[in-house]
Enzyme design. Structure first.
Site, short mmCIF file in Angstrom:
data_model
loop_
_atom_site.label_atom_id
_atom_site.label_comp_id
_atom_site.label_asym_id
_atom_site.label_seq_id
_atom_site.Cartn_x
_atom_site.Cartn_y
_atom_site.Cartn_z
N VAL A 102 4.12 81.63 50.38
CA VAL A 102 4.33 81.02 49.05
C VAL A 102 4.19 82.07 47.95
CG1 VAL A 102 3.68 78.69 49.79
CG2 VAL A 102 1.88 80.27 49.02
N HIS A 118 8.01 76.82 52.78
CA HIS A 118 6.80 76.11 52.36
C HIS A 118 6.59 76.17 50.86
CE1 HIS A 118 5.15 76.64 56.72
NE2 HIS A 118 6.05 75.69 56.62
N CYS A 154 1.33 67.32 32.82
CA CYS A 154 2.79 67.34 32.65
C CYS A 154 3.13 67.11 31.17
CB CYS A 154 3.40 66.22 33.50
SG CYS A 154 5.14 65.93 33.20
N THR A 195 3.23 85.93 61.95
CA THR A 195 2.96 84.49 61.94
C THR A 195 2.29 84.09 63.25
OG1 THR A 195 3.92 82.27 61.73
CG2 THR A 195 5.30 83.95 62.78
N PRO A 221 -0.35 92.22 65.10
CA PRO A 221 -1.38 93.05 65.73
C PRO A 221 -2.11 92.32 66.86
CG PRO A 221 -1.99 92.50 63.46
CD PRO A 221 -0.65 91.93 63.72
N1 APR Z 1 0.96 92.58 60.32
C1 APR Z 1 1.50 91.58 61.06
N2 APR Z 1 0.85 90.43 61.36
C2 APR Z 1 -0.43 90.30 60.90
C3 APR Z 1 -1.06 91.29 60.12
C4 APR Z 1 -0.31 92.47 59.84
N3 APR Z 1 -0.85 93.49 59.12
N4 APR Z 1 -2.32 90.85 59.83
C5 APR Z 1 -2.46 89.63 60.40
N5 APR Z 1 -1.33 89.31 61.05
C6 APR Z 1 -1.02 88.09 61.80
C7 APR Z 1 -2.22 87.40 62.41
O1 APR Z 1 -2.52 87.97 63.68
C8 APR Z 1 -1.70 85.96 62.54
O2 APR Z 1 -1.04 85.79 63.79
O3 APR Z 1 -0.50 87.16 60.87
C9 APR Z 1 -0.67 85.85 61.41
C10 APR Z 1 -1.10 84.92 60.29
O4 APR Z 1 -1.21 83.62 60.83
P1 APR Z 1 -1.61 82.40 59.87
O5 APR Z 1 -2.77 82.77 59.03
O6 APR Z 1 -1.66 81.20 60.78
O7 APR Z 1 -0.38 82.28 58.88
P2 APR Z 1 1.05 81.69 59.17
O8 APR Z 1 1.49 81.92 60.58
O9 APR Z 1 1.94 82.21 58.10
O10 APR Z 1 0.83 80.12 58.94
C11 APR Z 1 1.99 79.34 58.91
O11 APR Z 1 0.84 77.41 58.23
O12 APR Z 1 -0.84 76.51 57.20
C12 APR Z 1 0.47 76.71 57.07
O13 APR Z 1 1.63 76.80 55.06
C13 APR Z 1 0.80 77.54 55.89
O14 APR Z 1 2.70 78.98 55.75
C14 APR Z 1 1.52 78.74 56.49
C15 APR Z 1 1.88 78.28 57.88
#
Ligand code: APR
Length: 255
Positions: A102, A118, A154, A195, A221
Site C-alpha cells: 500500500v 490491496h 469527510c 511475499t 530470504p
Molecule cells: N527481500 C525479499 N523478501 C523479504 C525481504 C527482503 N529484503 N525481507 C523480508 N522478506 C519476505 C519475508 O520473508 C516474508 O516472506 O517478505 C515476506 C513478507 O511477508 P508478509 O509480511 O506476510 O507480507 P505480504 O506477503 O506482503 O502480505 C500479503 O497480507 O496482510 C495482508 O494486506 C496485507 O498486503 C499484505 C498481504
C-alpha cells in the site's frame, strides 16, 4: 548465484509480471506486514487492526496506525529492488507490476501503471459516502512508535475518513484484480518478490501463471515450500533483482 537459465528466460521474455509483497519494501525500512509490531501496536495482531470492525470499534487507534505507516512511507526511499523493477520495464517488451503493498515506492522508483491489489495509504476516502479525501502530504510529526489520532471527517457528509486500503474480509478492487489476473494468465515469466504467499486471492496469481506454463521465480530470504515446477532465489530482493538483471542484460550501469 543467479542461474543462467533464469537469466536467459528473463532476457527472452515477452511479458514479465513482477508480483510484490511487503518484503520488496523491507529494505526501504518499511516493516513487513507480519514483522513483530512495535510501540503502541506491539500487542496488536495486524490482521485484526486491518479490519472495518477494528476501525469502527476504535477509529483513533486504527487511523493512528495507518498514519504511522504512511509517515514511514513518506520518509522512506525506494530501494534497489524497486529500482531494478523499474529498470526491467526498459529491457523487456512488456512488464506488469502487481503489488500487495500500500506504499508508493514502486511509483517513486519509476514504475508505471502499478496495479495495487490491496489499495494505497495515499487514497483515503469517507467510510460512509466514499468521497475521496486529500491528506496533507506529510502527516503531522508523529511519535516514532505511533499514537492514537482521531481520523479526519469527510468534507461532504462529515463521516469518518478511512484508509484507502483493502481490509481483511473486503473485496479487492475489481479493476485491479481483473488486471492482475489477466497479466498472470498471459505472462511467460512471473517474478514473485517478498511475499509470504499466505493471503488470497492475491496468492492465487503465481499459481495461475504456473498453470499456463509460465516460469515462476520466488525471491525471498526465507525459504518456503514450492512445487517442483517453480524456482526459488533465496536472498534479499535488492541483491537478487540486481543480480538477475545484470546476469540477463549485462552491466546495467554501462547502458
Ligand atoms: N527481500 C525479499 N523478501 C523479504 C525481504 C527482503 N529484503 N525481507 C523480508 N522478506 C519476505 C519475508 O520473508 C516474508 O516472506 O517478505 C515476506 C513478507 O511477508 P508478509 O509480511 O506476510 O507480507 P505480504 O506477503 O506482503 O502480505 C500479503 O497480507 O496482510 C495482508 O494486506 C496485507 O498486503 C499484505 C498481504
Amino acid at each position: 548465484m543467479i542461474s543462467s537459465t533464469r537469466a536467459h528466460q528473463l532476457r527472452g521474455a515477452k511479458h514479465v509480471v513482477v508480483f510484490t509483497g511487503a518484503g520488496a519494501s523491507a529494505e526501504s525500512g518499511i516493516p513487513t506486514f507480519r514483522d513483530a509490531l512495535t510501540g503502541l501496536w506491539e500487542h496488536f495482531d495486524p490482521a485484526k487492526l486491518a479490519t472495518s470492525d477494528a476501525y469502527r470499534d476504535d477509529p483513533a487507534l486504527c487511523w493512528g496506525w495507518y498514519e504511522w505507516r504512511r509517515h514511514k512511507v513518506v520518509k522512506a526511499q525506494p530501494n534497489e529492488a524497486h529500482r531494478a523493477i523499474a529498470d526491467l520495464a526498459k529491457r523487456v517488451p512488456k512488464l506488469t507490476v502487481v503489488t500487495q503493498n500500500v506504499d508508493d515506492l514502486h511509483e517513486r522508483a519509476g514504475s508505471q501503471d502499478v496495479i495495487h491489489l490491496h489499495g494505497s495509504l495515499h487514497s483515503p476516502r469517507c467510510i460512509d459516502c466514499g468521497k475521496a479525501y486529500t491528506l496533507p502530504f506529510t502527516p503531522e510529526a508523529l511519535p516514532e512508535d505511533g499514537s492514537r489520532i482521531d481520523p479526519p471527517r469527510c468534507t461532504a457528509c462529515h463521516g469518518y475518513v478511512r484508509p484507502g486500503v483493502v481490509w481483511f474480509g473486503e473485496m479487492l478492487p475489481e479493476d485491479a484484480w481483473s488486471a492482475g489476473l489477466a497479466a498472470a494468465e498471459e505472462c511467460d515469466v512471473f517474478l514473485s518478490i517478498g511475499t509470504s504467499g499466505v493471503v488470497y486471492p492475491a496468492a492465487e496469481l503465481p499459481l495461475r501463471a504456473l498453470g499456463h506454463g509460465a516460469t515462476v521465480v520466488h525471491i525471498n530470504p526465507v525459504r518456503f515450500d514450492i512445487s517442483g515446477r517453480e524456482h526459488f532465489l533465496q536472498g534479499p530482493a535488492s541483491v537478487l533483482m540486481q543480480g538477475l538483471l545484470s546476469e540477463a542484460f549485462g552491466d546495467l550501469s554501462a547502458q
